[in-house]
Scaffold this active site. Structure first.
Site, PDB file in Angstrom:
ATOM      1  N   ARG A  26     -16.566 -83.083 -42.954  1.00 15.33           N
ATOM      2  CA  ARG A  26     -17.178 -83.562 -42.726  1.00 15.33           C
ATOM      3  C   ARG A  26     -16.908 -84.019 -41.275  1.00 15.33           C
ATOM      4  NH1 ARG A  26     -12.718 -86.052 -42.170  1.00 15.33           N
ATOM      5  NH2 ARG A  26     -14.479 -87.923 -40.943  1.00 15.33           N
ATOM      6  N   GLY A  27     -17.148 -84.799 -39.732  1.00 18.87           N
ATOM      7  CA  GLY A  27     -16.726 -84.750 -38.922  1.00 18.87           C
ATOM      8  C   GLY A  27     -17.816 -84.583 -38.203  1.00 18.87           C
ATOM      9  N   ALA A  28     -17.715 -84.157 -37.053  1.00 18.04           N
ATOM     10  CA  ALA A  28     -18.479 -83.808 -36.111  1.00 18.04           C
ATOM     11  C   ALA A  28     -18.315 -82.051 -35.832  1.00 18.04           C
ATOM     12  CB  ALA A  28     -18.526 -84.259 -35.043  1.00 18.04           C
ATOM     13  N   ARG A  33     -27.096 -81.728 -41.530  1.00 20.92           N
ATOM     14  CA  ARG A  33     -27.197 -83.608 -41.247  1.00 20.92           C
ATOM     15  C   ARG A  33     -27.636 -83.385 -39.971  1.00 20.92           C
ATOM     16  NH1 ARG A  33     -21.456 -85.600 -42.977  1.00 20.92           N
ATOM     17  NH2 ARG A  33     -22.993 -87.789 -41.888  1.00 20.92           N
ATOM     18  N   GLN A  47     -13.789 -93.208 -45.940  1.00 14.88           N
ATOM     19  CA  GLN A  47     -13.590 -92.298 -45.152  1.00 14.88           C
ATOM     20  C   GLN A  47     -12.030 -92.797 -44.720  1.00 14.88           C
ATOM     21  OE1 GLN A  47     -16.114 -92.960 -44.311  1.00 14.88           O
ATOM     22  NE2 GLN A  47     -17.682 -91.070 -43.990  1.00 14.88           N
ATOM     23  N   ASP A  71     -19.815 -88.877 -34.057  1.00 14.45           N
ATOM     24  CA  ASP A  71     -20.690 -88.098 -33.644  1.00 14.45           C
ATOM     25  C   ASP A  71     -21.226 -87.768 -32.346  1.00 14.45           C
ATOM     26  OD1 ASP A  71     -19.773 -89.467 -35.776  1.00 14.45           O
ATOM     27  OD2 ASP A  71     -20.259 -87.583 -36.640  1.00 14.45           O
ATOM     28  N   ASN A 103     -20.924 -93.256 -33.223  1.00 15.26           N
ATOM     29  CA  ASN A 103     -19.958 -93.120 -34.319  1.00 15.26           C
ATOM     30  C   ASN A 103     -20.684 -93.429 -35.744  1.00 15.26           C
ATOM     31  OD1 ASN A 103     -17.202 -91.842 -35.284  1.00 15.26           O
ATOM     32  ND2 ASN A 103     -16.799 -94.290 -34.536  1.00 15.26           N
ATOM     33  N   LYS A 104     -19.753 -93.485 -36.390  1.00 16.55           N
ATOM     34  CA  LYS A 104     -19.635 -93.921 -37.695  1.00 16.55           C
ATOM     35  C   LYS A 104     -19.905 -95.559 -37.752  1.00 16.55           C
ATOM     36  CE  LYS A 104     -19.741 -92.442 -40.789  1.00 16.55           C
ATOM     37  NZ  LYS A 104     -18.745 -91.745 -41.159  1.00 16.55           N
TER      38      LYS A 104
END
Lengths: 353, 353
Positions: free
Chosen positions: B53-55, B87, B199, B240, B250-251
């Site tokens: 995960r993570g852009a 995603r 996370q 992201d 972002n998150k």
């Protein structure tokens, strides 16, 4: 309020068995268990370990704690101090202890002192339930106004548990919601899970579910996004201590929701009984708690048993501060049993006891 | 970065065994496990289930996914679309797929196409690592300036994981922290646990612990209180997708921290590689995920096994939205591999590729 159709309070004196009973809130939402408090130590333990929590309920439990201490023949002042030390932030704790002390002090006879303590504790409970009902009656006007101006349900966002489980009955922030539902208003509640102790996910969700009120649990991170997208009509929270200037101390994270409400023009109200207003000081001691409340979490495991799992690496520490302060400038108003007031010194002075 | 003294990337092509390898991030921080990706389906599964995960890392994994698809003789366009659908929010996903497609399109020969896809995927990885290093070199100036103006450590607050685990190596928001520590600057990181998937508690805490960098895990609710009390010097987050106007997706929960930073005069920066900037649109699709990520949580149980516990009542539903958008007005600046820029259209246009 109702649990599976039967009415309960969170704490009560059982006349028949002559014991104090509470709902063990550390086992909710998975198990509904009633505990007995028989001693001062039981009462301190219940407050410290959060079998009971929520500012009004802490006060009521402390009052019963003094009754149990006298019944045990323990020195009153020592019991008073022991109870006062259980948790630092809720101002009702001192308020309830002071009230019992004032009732007992003039009395010499031991059995009279015991009887007076019990009577005062029960009066505190009855008044708390009645104050919460009044908070609901005043607060419902806010929800009704929104309902009349829009289609579909009124979306209320709440943080932590300020429902009936935080009080003796009826709740503070949730009292207007219960009042609204009883008045036929369509309400849906966004429930912040409220890390680290998850009082939203475990207590608010449970009590709303048991009353059959539509609600949705969300991560604490979510409220800002919901408000940006017009999915919240009003924020209603409780308070562990509100100062005479209108600064609202409540569960950690409340300030962040107030900022988001302010940024998006969403009304933000704190519902508080007068007993949780600090009329003397604007200084609020903020409790820090065990880091394990962050590094570990309780839940029902795949075998249906309560278990505790670790979330963080072994080598990482955590910092667990339990409350934050929402400055009065972000608070649309304070809902009390005497009505709704602006969050400033001049307005709140009108209801100073 | 280092895991127990040995250097790792989050994804790499093993020349000897001719396979793609990743670190399984769903098992961290409790187990460090390396997985093989052998097929397109493995790659899609890894992205969808957040083994990666993570852009930036999603982009790199998608590029390798196209290589694996061609090796399997699957139709390129179908593989492209399948990966694109894994995603929705990270813009690097499309960026990486487009880049591989551009390299492969002119080629007819199958083995040439396979070779070119692998080469492009590896180039994407190398460039990502190098871009992150450059983000660190630019971003460290912010930390150095704070360090020179105060005593004691520079307190950085971060949300989610924008460390090396979110990229191929080095990280985005954490790159300036690594750079600072390597330059002898005293840094301490407040790590938002980042519900619902945690996370922060599981990945950021783990990677900082493995590099020996002082850090403290906090509930997401805590940052506002810390900023009110001058316990945070700077907020550093990843993104992201950042739009050409400087709005930072972002998150979920990032927006709340940006509000608190703004309210308390704390600088708030997003660290983003150019590949995660959307130059064409200000519309950002926001992913909603399985409500079970809120109602249940994974951790290490009392027997030392990974287990899953339920947090909410059986009768309660949850809503799980994964990202929010922090408006440019709350962002002090955007740290990129080309330097630090104000979060507005005019400034960002200077680095439009």
């Amino acid at each position: 309020m109702l649990v599976d159709g039967k009415h309960f309070r969170t704490i009560w004196f059982d006349e028949q068995d002559q014991v104090v009973r509470i709902i063990d809130q550390t086992r909710l939402p998975h198990h509904f268990k009633i505990l007995e408090l028989n001693t001062l130590e039981d009462s301190c333990f219940a407050i410290r370990t959060m079998q009971v929590r929520g500012a009004p309920l802490i006060g009521a439990t402390a009052a019963f704690g003094l009754y149990l201490a006298l019944k045990e023949d323990l020195p009153f002042e020592e019991a008073f101090n022991q109870l006062l030390a259980t948790r630092p932030t809720a101002v009702n704790l001192r308020w309830a202890l002071d009230r019992v002390a004032a009732a007992v002090e003039p009395l010499q006879d031991h059995s009279q002192r015991v009887a007076s303590t019990l009577e005062t504790a029960q009066a505190i409970c009855d008044e708390d339930a009645s104050n919460c009902t009044d908070i609901g009656r005043h607060g419902v006007s806010l929800i009704r106004d929104i309902a009349q101006a829009k289609k579909g349900p009124v979306h209320v966002l709440t943080h932590c548990n300020a429902g009936w489980l935080a009080t003796v009955d009826r709740g503070t922030a949730m009292a207007p919601v219960y009042e609204a539902v009883e008045n036929g208003i369509d309400v849906h509640v966004w429930v912040d899970e409220t890390r680290p102790r998850n009082q939203g996910a475990s207590l608010t969700a449970w009590e709303l579910y048991k009353q059959g009120i539509p609600h949705t649990v969300i991560a604490d991170n979510t409220g800002g996004h919901l408000m940006q997208n017009r999915m919240v009509d009003i924020c209603l929270v409780g308070s562990d201590r509100t100062t005479f200037r209108g600064n609202v101390c409540n569960k950690i994270g409340t300030y962040l929701k107030a900022l988001a409400a302010h940024d998006n023009g969403v009304p933000f109200y704190a519902a508080v009984p007068l007993s949780s207003i600090d009329w003397t000081s604007d200084e609020i001691p903020i409790e820090t708690r065990d880091p394990e409340e962050i590094t570990h979490i309780h839940g029902l495991n795949t075998q249906g048993m309560l278990d505790r799992v670790r979330l963080t690496p072994e080598g990482s520490t955590a910092y667990n501060v339990a409350f934050d302060i929402t400055p009065a400038r972000l608070v649309s108003g304070i809902i009390t049993e005497k009505g709704i007031f602006q969050a400033n010194e001049d307005n709140l002075a009108k209801i100073k006891p």
